[in-house]
Every structure is written in C-alpha cells, then in structure tokens.
Motif scaffolding. Structure first.
Motif, PDB file in Angstrom:
ATOM      1  N   LEU A  19       0.846  -1.193   0.000  1.00 63.60           N
ATOM      2  CA  LEU A  19       0.000   0.000   0.000  1.00 63.60           C
ATOM      3  C   LEU A  19       0.881   1.244   0.000  1.00 63.60           C
ATOM      4  N   THR A  20       0.428   2.261  -0.690  1.00 62.94           N
ATOM      5  CA  THR A  20       1.106   3.553  -0.661  1.00 62.94           C
ATOM      6  C   THR A  20       0.193   4.540   0.033  1.00 62.94           C
ATOM      7  N   VAL A  21       0.689   5.113   1.116  1.00 64.57           N
ATOM      8  CA  VAL A  21      -0.055   6.114   1.873  1.00 64.57           C
ATOM      9  C   VAL A  21       0.462   7.478   1.438  1.00 64.57           C
ATOM     10  N   LEU A  22      -0.423   8.300   0.893  1.00 65.77           N
ATOM     11  CA  LEU A  22      -0.050   9.658   0.497  1.00 65.77           C
ATOM     12  C   LEU A  22      -0.343  10.573   1.684  1.00 65.77           C
ATOM     13  N   LEU A  48       5.312   5.283   2.277  1.00 69.50           N
ATOM     14  CA  LEU A  48       4.816   6.572   2.757  1.00 69.50           C
ATOM     15  C   LEU A  48       5.398   7.655   1.858  1.00 69.50           C
ATOM     16  N   VAL A  49       4.537   8.248   1.037  1.00 67.05           N
ATOM     17  CA  VAL A  49       4.976   9.172  -0.009  1.00 67.05           C
ATOM     18  C   VAL A  49       4.270  10.514   0.177  1.00 67.05           C
ATOM     19  N   PRO A  50       5.018  11.620   0.177  1.00 65.46           N
ATOM     20  CA  PRO A  50       4.370  12.934   0.281  1.00 65.46           C
ATOM     21  C   PRO A  50       3.411  13.169  -0.884  1.00 65.46           C
ATOM     22  N   ASP A  54       6.772  14.737  -6.739  1.00 64.42           N
ATOM     23  CA  ASP A  54       7.137  14.135  -8.030  1.00 64.42           C
ATOM     24  C   ASP A  54       7.000  12.618  -7.962  1.00 64.42           C
ATOM     25  N   GLU A  55       7.388  12.044  -6.809  1.00 63.16           N
ATOM     26  CA  GLU A  55       7.291  10.594  -6.637  1.00 63.16           C
ATOM     27  C   GLU A  55       5.840  10.129  -6.710  1.00 63.16           C
ATOM     28  N   ALA A  56       4.933  10.843  -6.056  1.00 65.87           N
ATOM     29  CA  ALA A  56       3.511  10.474  -6.090  1.00 65.87           C
ATOM     30  C   ALA A  56       2.968  10.581  -7.511  1.00 65.87           C
ATOM     31  N   ARG A  57       3.344  11.629  -8.218  1.00 66.00           N
ATOM     32  CA  ARG A  57       2.858  11.817  -9.597  1.00 66.00           C
ATOM     33  C   ARG A  57       3.464  10.771 -10.539  1.00 66.00           C
ATOM     34  N   ARG A  58       4.699  10.372 -10.297  1.00 68.72           N
ATOM     35  CA  ARG A  58       5.325   9.343 -11.120  1.00 68.72           C
ATOM     36  C   ARG A  58       4.643   7.998 -10.902  1.00 68.72           C
ATOM     37  N   ARG A  59       4.379   7.671  -9.634  1.00 73.82           N
ATOM     38  CA  ARG A  59       3.764   6.385  -9.320  1.00 73.82           C
ATOM     39  C   ARG A  59       2.318   6.285  -9.798  1.00 73.82           C
ATOM     40  N   PHE A  60       1.585   7.385  -9.678  1.00 73.12           N
ATOM     41  CA  PHE A  60       0.149   7.355  -9.954  1.00 73.12           C
ATOM     42  C   PHE A  60      -0.255   8.485 -10.904  1.00 73.12           C
ATOM     43  N   PRO A  61       0.126   8.392 -12.168  1.00 75.55           N
ATOM     44  CA  PRO A  61      -0.162   9.486 -13.100  1.00 75.55           C
ATOM     45  C   PRO A  61      -1.667   9.701 -13.335  1.00 75.55           C
ATOM     46  N   GLU A  62      -2.487   8.674 -13.157  1.00 72.23           N
ATOM     47  CA  GLU A  62      -3.923   8.795 -13.409  1.00 72.23           C
ATOM     48  C   GLU A  62      -4.698   9.310 -12.193  1.00 72.23           C
ATOM     49  N   LEU A  63      -4.062   9.384 -11.037  1.00 78.32           N
ATOM     50  CA  LEU A  63      -4.723   9.789  -9.801  1.00 78.32           C
ATOM     51  C   LEU A  63      -5.002  11.290  -9.805  1.00 78.32           C
ATOM     52  N   ASP A  64      -6.140  11.682  -9.243  1.00 83.26           N
ATOM     53  CA  ASP A  64      -6.460  13.103  -9.081  1.00 83.26           C
ATOM     54  C   ASP A  64      -5.657  13.609  -7.882  1.00 83.26           C
ATOM     55  N   HIS A  65      -4.487  14.157  -8.143  1.00 84.18           N
ATOM     56  CA  HIS A  65      -3.601  14.569  -7.060  1.00 84.18           C
ATOM     57  C   HIS A  65      -4.134  15.764  -6.292  1.00 84.18           C
ATOM     58  N   GLY A  66      -4.957  16.577  -6.917  1.00 84.28           N
ATOM     59  CA  GLY A  66      -5.590  17.682  -6.199  1.00 84.28           C
ATOM     60  C   GLY A  66      -6.502  17.174  -5.097  1.00 84.28           C
ATOM     61  N   ALA A  67      -7.208  16.067  -5.358  1.00 84.10           N
ATOM     62  CA  ALA A  67      -8.120  15.496  -4.362  1.00 84.10           C
ATOM     63  C   ALA A  67      -7.362  14.915  -3.179  1.00 84.10           C
ATOM     64  N   THR A  68      -6.100  14.525  -3.371  1.00 84.33           N
ATOM     65  CA  THR A  68      -5.343  13.948  -2.263  1.00 84.33           C
ATOM     66  C   THR A  68      -5.055  14.992  -1.188  1.00 84.33           C
ATOM     67  N   VAL A  75      -3.266   3.989  -1.859  1.00 81.28           N
ATOM     68  CA  VAL A  75      -3.363   3.283  -3.134  1.00 81.28           C
ATOM     69  C   VAL A  75      -2.737   1.907  -2.981  1.00 81.28           C
ATOM     70  N   GLY A  76      -3.501   0.881  -3.383  1.00 82.69           N
ATOM     71  CA  GLY A  76      -3.009  -0.485  -3.352  1.00 82.69           C
ATOM     72  C   GLY A  76      -2.193  -0.788  -4.591  1.00 82.69           C
ATOM     73  N   ASP A  77      -1.352  -1.814  -4.496  1.00 83.28           N
ATOM     74  CA  ASP A  77      -0.492  -2.172  -5.622  1.00 83.28           C
ATOM     75  C   ASP A  77      -1.276  -2.734  -6.799  1.00 83.28           C
ATOM     76  N   GLY A  78      -2.533  -3.096  -6.596  1.00 87.64           N
ATOM     77  CA  GLY A  78      -3.377  -3.567  -7.698  1.00 87.64           C
ATOM     78  C   GLY A  78      -4.224  -2.461  -8.289  1.00 87.64           C
ATOM     79  N   GLY A  79      -3.951  -1.208  -7.903  1.00 92.38           N
ATOM     80  CA  GLY A  79      -4.692  -0.073  -8.431  1.00 92.38           C
ATOM     81  C   GLY A  79      -5.871   0.341  -7.563  1.00 92.38           C
TER      82      GLY A  79
END
Length: 169
Positions: A19-22, A48-50, A54-68, A75-79
């Motif tokens: 799991l990735t905790v933002l 544990l990713v801020p 850049d790391e969060a955006r690289r890992r999850f390009p489809e994620l709405d980063h504004g909502a985070t 985010v789980g490793d299976g999406g």
C-alpha cells in the motif's frame, strides 16, 4: 438458494501486497501519523509518499492529485484507491497489531466511527495548517528626486560634542 448480499471483489485474484499512503509532509498531524505508521510492524508493506510530490505523480499518473490534498488517500499495488475512512481502515488492516481493529472498523458502525475520526483529523489539520505564501521582501524606497540614492544624515551632535556648523573654540 443463497444470494450474495455484497459484491465479491475477488480478493484471491487481486490481492493487496503493498500500500502507498499519500501524506501531507507540510502538516504536523500528517507527519506524526506517518512516523507512527512507519514504526508499526506491517503485515502489508506501507510506502509513505508525500502527496503532490514528483514521486507520487510518477507512481500514480492517473490519480487526481488535487483530491489527495482534501482527503487521505491510500493506493493499493493492484490499483485500488481508498479515500477517507476506508483509507484509515486499510492502513490499520496493514498493521499486525491493529488488523483485528480494522475488521471491527469495517462494519457499518465502525466505519461511522472511522469517518468521525477522519473528520476530526481534517478539522484539526484545517485549523492548524494553512498554506503560507512565501514572504515578500520589504519594498526598497525609491531615492529622493535629484539624488543618486545615497544619503547620509547629518548628525545633530558631532563626535566631539560640538554643534554641527560651529567652529571649534
């Protein structure tokens, strides 16, 4: 014939192995929780990713980063994407000592409790964390007209104690 009451997520086919905790690195409460999570024995590894990094955006390009920034996101490793109370519950589920609690928190009444905890944390965060703009430097006053910008004020008393303009006796 029994009918299922809930949709089967087919957990055997898509297990959660990581799991990735933002988290908000600018929030003292968020960094406290991040450090607490890092110290716990994990059954499922937590990255544990801020958030917004850049790391969060690289890992999850489809994620709405504004909502985070508005709601805790895991985010789980299976999406799989968990937000709010579900994100807190899945974090507890990943920890050896708290997995039994996570099962109790996944019930309807437990989720209400988790939701209230998330709302309290959000209220705290909103009250104590306000993004501060970069401080603006003090404006430099413009030089007086007819000068080159350098001035030297005439002292009211000279170093020897005489009045300016008077001749020594």
């Amino acid at each position: 014939m029994a009918t299922p009451t809930a949709v089967d997520r087919d957990a055997r086919r898509v297990p959660v192995r990581r799991l990735t905790v933002l988290y908000d690195a600018q929030c003292s409460l968020c960094t406290f929780v991040r450090n607490w999570l890092a110290r716990q024995r994990q059954l499922v590894p937590l990255d544990l990713v801020p958030l917004g990094s850049d790391e969060a955006r690289r890992r999850f390009p489809e994620l709405d980063h504004g909502a985070t920034f508005e709601e805790i996101t895991v985010v789980g490793d299976g999406g799989q994407v968990y937000r709010g109370a579900a994100a807190w519950v899945v974090c507890l589920w990943a920890l050896a000592e708290y997995r039994p609690l996570s099962h109790r928190m996944s019930t309807p009444s437990g989720l209400r409790f988790a939701r209230n905890a998330v709302l309290a944390a959000s209220k705290y965060r909103g009250a104590y964390w306000q993004p501060q703009p970069a401080p603006m430097p003090a404006p430099v006053p413009a030089p007086a007209p007819g000068t080159n910008g350098w001035t030297y004020p005439t002292p009211s008393v000279c170093d020897s104690g005489c009045e300016p303009g008077s001749a020594p006796a």
